[in-house]
Design a protein around this motif. Sequence first.
Motif, PDB file in Angstrom:
ATOM      1  N   SER A 156       0.119   0.740  -6.574  1.00  0.00           N
ATOM      2  CA  SER A 156       0.646   1.101  -5.266  1.00  0.00           C
ATOM      3  C   SER A 156      -0.550   1.194  -4.338  1.00  0.00           C
ATOM      4  CB  SER A 156       1.384   2.439  -5.329  1.00  0.00           C
ATOM      5  OG  SER A 156       1.642   2.867  -4.003  1.00  0.00           O
ATOM      6  N   GLU A 185       6.477  -2.466 -10.180  1.00  0.00           N
ATOM      7  CA  GLU A 185       7.132  -1.853 -11.351  1.00  0.00           C
ATOM      8  C   GLU A 185       8.414  -2.594 -11.704  1.00  0.00           C
ATOM      9  OE1 GLU A 185       7.638   2.129  -9.862  1.00  0.00           O
ATOM     10  OE2 GLU A 185       5.727   2.808 -10.709  1.00  0.00           O
ATOM     11  N   ARG A 196       4.543  20.316  -4.394  1.00  0.00           N
ATOM     12  CA  ARG A 196       3.312  19.551  -4.217  1.00  0.00           C
ATOM     13  C   ARG A 196       2.866  19.585  -2.762  1.00  0.00           C
ATOM     14  NH1 ARG A 196       3.196  13.119  -5.309  1.00  0.00           N
ATOM     15  NH2 ARG A 196       4.073  13.160  -3.201  1.00  0.00           N
ATOM     16  N   ASP A 249      -0.532   2.156 -14.836  1.00  0.00           N
ATOM     17  CA  ASP A 249      -0.149   2.460 -13.466  1.00  0.00           C
ATOM     18  C   ASP A 249      -1.431   2.990 -12.829  1.00  0.00           C
ATOM     19  OD1 ASP A 249       0.548   3.612 -11.100  1.00  0.00           O
ATOM     20  OD2 ASP A 249       2.371   4.560 -11.839  1.00  0.00           O
ATOM     21  N   THR A 257       9.926   6.524  -9.938  1.00  0.00           N
ATOM     22  CA  THR A 257      10.292   5.112  -9.745  1.00  0.00           C
ATOM     23  C   THR A 257       9.959   4.276 -10.974  1.00  0.00           C
ATOM     24  OG1 THR A 257       8.153   4.663  -8.703  1.00  0.00           O
ATOM     25  CG2 THR A 257       9.977   5.225  -7.232  1.00  0.00           C
ATOM     26  N   LYS A 286      -0.669   1.966  -1.478  1.00  0.00           N
ATOM     27  CA  LYS A 286      -0.487   3.037  -0.506  1.00  0.00           C
ATOM     28  C   LYS A 286      -1.297   4.290  -0.842  1.00  0.00           C
ATOM     29  CE  LYS A 286       3.788   3.333   1.041  1.00  0.00           C
ATOM     30  NZ  LYS A 286       5.273   3.407   1.116  1.00  0.00           N
ATOM     31  N   LYS A 287      -1.884   4.302  -2.030  1.00  0.00           N
ATOM     32  CA  LYS A 287      -2.742   5.444  -2.390  1.00  0.00           C
ATOM     33  C   LYS A 287      -4.204   4.974  -2.398  1.00  0.00           C
ATOM     34  CE  LYS A 287       1.433   6.652  -4.167  1.00  0.00           C
ATOM     35  NZ  LYS A 287       2.601   5.743  -4.060  1.00  0.00           N
ATOM     36  N   PHE A 330       6.958   8.886 -14.241  1.00  0.00           N
ATOM     37  CA  PHE A 330       6.999   8.950 -12.786  1.00  0.00           C
ATOM     38  C   PHE A 330       8.375   8.439 -12.365  1.00  0.00           C
ATOM     39  CE2 PHE A 330       6.556   7.572  -8.417  1.00  0.00           C
ATOM     40  CZ  PHE A 330       6.213   8.798  -7.867  1.00  0.00           C
ATOM     41  N   THR A 337      -2.343   3.427  -9.789  1.00  0.00           N
ATOM     42  CA  THR A 337      -2.155   3.904  -8.421  1.00  0.00           C
ATOM     43  C   THR A 337      -3.298   4.781  -7.896  1.00  0.00           C
ATOM     44  OG1 THR A 337       0.210   3.684  -8.557  1.00  0.00           O
ATOM     45  CG2 THR A 337      -0.574   5.394  -7.093  1.00  0.00           C
ATOM     46  N   ARG A 338      -3.807   5.712  -8.716  1.00  0.00           N
ATOM     47  CA  ARG A 338      -4.881   6.613  -8.254  1.00  0.00           C
ATOM     48  C   ARG A 338      -6.124   6.443  -9.139  1.00  0.00           C
ATOM     49  NH1 ARG A 338      -0.026   9.192  -7.609  1.00  0.00           N
ATOM     50  NH2 ARG A 338       0.535   9.712  -5.447  1.00  0.00           N
ATOM     51  N   GLN A 348       5.206  -2.866  -2.355  1.00  0.00           N
ATOM     52  CA  GLN A 348       4.557  -1.585  -2.691  1.00  0.00           C
ATOM     53  C   GLN A 348       4.613  -1.420  -4.198  1.00  0.00           C
ATOM     54  OE1 GLN A 348       7.457   0.780  -0.141  1.00  0.00           O
ATOM     55  NE2 GLN A 348       7.354   2.145  -1.877  1.00  0.00           N
ATOM     56  N   GLY A 349       4.217  -0.245  -4.696  1.00  0.00           N
ATOM     57  CA  GLY A 349       4.104  -0.052  -6.139  1.00  0.00           C
ATOM     58  C   GLY A 349       5.388  -0.315  -6.899  1.00  0.00           C
ATOM     59  N   ARG A 350       6.503   0.178  -6.367  1.00  0.00           N
ATOM     60  CA  ARG A 350       7.755   0.024  -7.125  1.00  0.00           C
ATOM     61  C   ARG A 350       8.215  -1.419  -7.186  1.00  0.00           C
ATOM     62  NH1 ARG A 350      10.657   4.314  -3.353  1.00  0.00           N
ATOM     63  NH2 ARG A 350       8.498   4.924  -3.352  1.00  0.00           N
ATOM     64  N   THR A 387       3.385  13.598   1.139  1.00  0.00           N
ATOM     65  CA  THR A 387       2.863  12.610   0.201  1.00  0.00           C
ATOM     66  C   THR A 387       1.512  12.082   0.649  1.00  0.00           C
ATOM     67  OG1 THR A 387       3.296  10.475  -0.856  1.00  0.00           O
ATOM     68  CG2 THR A 387       4.155  10.759   1.366  1.00  0.00           C
ATOM     69  N   ASN A 445       0.408  11.760 -11.802  1.00  0.00           N
ATOM     70  CA  ASN A 445       0.951  12.423 -10.615  1.00  0.00           C
ATOM     71  C   ASN A 445       1.757  13.673 -10.991  1.00  0.00           C
ATOM     72  OD1 ASN A 445       2.126  12.988  -8.138  1.00  0.00           O
ATOM     73  ND2 ASN A 445       2.989  10.962  -7.818  1.00  0.00           N
TER      74      ASN A 445
HETATM   75  N1  F0G Z   1       3.303   5.316  -9.605  1.00  0.00           N
HETATM   76  C1  F0G Z   1       2.850   6.506  -9.197  1.00  0.00           C
HETATM   77  C2  F0G Z   1       2.012   7.337 -10.116  1.00  0.00           C
HETATM   78  C3  F0G Z   1       3.177   6.973  -7.921  1.00  0.00           C
HETATM   79  O1  F0G Z   1       2.723   8.156  -7.524  1.00  0.00           O
HETATM   80  C4  F0G Z   1       3.982   6.165  -7.083  1.00  0.00           C
HETATM   81  C5  F0G Z   1       4.392   6.635  -5.775  1.00  0.00           C
HETATM   82  C6  F0G Z   1       4.419   4.921  -7.556  1.00  0.00           C
HETATM   83  C7  F0G Z   1       4.052   4.539  -8.827  1.00  0.00           C
HETATM   84  C8  F0G Z   1       5.297   4.023  -6.726  1.00  0.00           C
HETATM   85  O2  F0G Z   1       4.579   3.456  -5.703  1.00  0.00           O
HETATM   86  O3  F0G Z   1       5.602   4.390  -3.617  1.00  0.00           O
HETATM   87  O4  F0G Z   1       4.193   2.318  -3.575  1.00  0.00           O
HETATM   88  O5  F0G Z   1       6.462   2.278  -4.555  1.00  0.00           O
HETATM   89  N2  F0G Z   1       4.269   7.829  -5.413  1.00  0.00           N
HETATM   90  C9  F0G Z   1       4.588   8.378  -4.110  1.00  0.00           C
HETATM   91  C10 F0G Z   1       4.398   9.867  -4.144  1.00  0.00           C
HETATM   92  C11 F0G Z   1       5.927   7.990  -3.594  1.00  0.00           C
HETATM   93  O6  F0G Z   1       4.698  10.510  -3.133  1.00  0.00           O
HETATM   94  O7  F0G Z   1       3.935  10.398  -5.154  1.00  0.00           O
HETATM   95  P1  F0G Z   1       5.257   3.103  -4.281  1.00  0.00           P
END
Ligand code: F0G
Length: 455
Positions: free
Chosen positions: A254, A103, A403, A214, A125, A256-257, A123, A216-217, A98-100, A49, A185
């Motif tokens: 999220s 959500e 992936r 969303d 979660t 984390k990205k 997606f 995230t990216r 984190q993202g979820r 990931t 994603n």
């Molecule tokens: N939305 C998207 C598009 C994501 O890719 C992810 C997480 C989340 C929401 C949730 O965010 O992990 O911070 O709770 N994607 C990771 C992946 C887990 O490996 O694609 P999160």
Amino acid sequence: MPAIAEPYRIKMVEPITMTTREQREAAIRAAGYNTFLLRSDDVYIDLLTDSGTSAMSDRQWSAMMMGDEAYAGARSFDHLVESVRENYGFPLVCPTHQGRGAEHLISKILITPGQHVPGNMYFTTTRVHQELAGGTFHDVIIDEAHDPASRHPFKGNVDLDKFQALIDEVGADQIAYINVAVTVNMAGGQPVSMANIRAVREICDRYGIILWSDATRLAENAWFIQEREDGYAGRPVAEIVREMLSHFDGITMSGKKDCLVNIGGFLAMRDEAILTKARELVVVYEGMPTYGGLAGRDLDAMAVGLREALDDDYLTHRIGQVRYLGERLQAAGVPIVEPIGGHAVFIDAAAFLDHLSQDELPAQTLAAEIFLDSGVRSMERGIVSAGRDADGNNRYPKLELVRLTIPRRVYTNSHMDVVADSVIRVFQRRREIQGLTFVYESPTLRFFTSRFEPL
Ligand code: F0G
């Protein structure tokens, strides 16, 4: 593309283990042939990931040292809010772990049980939280997104006719909100165009529907707009991001990205009423509204990282590295999703192992085989990830993918060469590969913890 070197230099290194084939055979057996269950110490190059796996900068680490760990009212929260306002243009922020976490809150806030939530592909979660809140998810992405070979430049786009048809069918008041992911994603890290976002906004305005993202990216999405959409060439990504986000009522993030941190996320929005509800819920599920389940230092790292991720040179290298890997595979005839996306190369496992049926779990099988070959860890994104529907039947997604996800600022192109060589070796002996079957199937988000054995 000319060769582009990393726009940073390496200040600290983390040794990684090289393993023998025997060690890897024992490790994947112990993990039930699920790459999520491998121990990180058994992995050589970890492409599971891009989430939480970024290398932070010296500036982020410095900011962490200055984190304010007060339980309430920490200045680290102010730093995050300032950075979100300046870079994303949203005045209101509610941090989550984190993202979820974000959500979870937004699904509870916006969805009345029985309502519908359209989105540009599911997606994992995101859909689970929508369903747990009583909503029904509807995929309104363009058809091209489900075709690995389509070279549409904006395969993440919302199909406006599908969105309109859903409004006509259920009524606008039964649509909780539309969730537009940038990038998408599950479609292969595919972008959404500015024109499409604008068009979705128009429909939302006509019917009074909330437009959420969303995000995230979002930085990678903006880079593709700069590369591909008329009128955006040469414009800084930071500017494109602000324009993109100006069309949305709010975002789930999220961190984390595209905030370049190991943990963190948030909701950002314009509407005070939504923030008030988010604060009511965040204290129950995450923490005080000024820390949302994070340490003060995490908020500071995110405040700095979200700005760094909008740097044009960083993004050109980042997406260039993903493309470098993808093009090496393409040159060897390995079937991958095209165009190559922003955060990962997605191998078309259905085409790669076309002698296996989808019930023989081609993508799960291929991920295990790549690990066995070289210790490279990848992830299944096919029938196992898609799970079961409300009636308990397996969903059969059109995309059956593996992936290879590239962490940000972590690996060099030499690592990408090792990965490419390994995938190509497996491709050359693909006809010898047999499928897998479940021995334990977990009831929710089954890809994380299910176990398998060879057929
Ligand atoms: N939305 C998207 C598009 C994501 O890719 C992810 C997480 C989340 C929401 C949730 O965010 O992990 O911070 O709770 N994607 C990771 C992946 C887990 O490996 O694609 P999160």
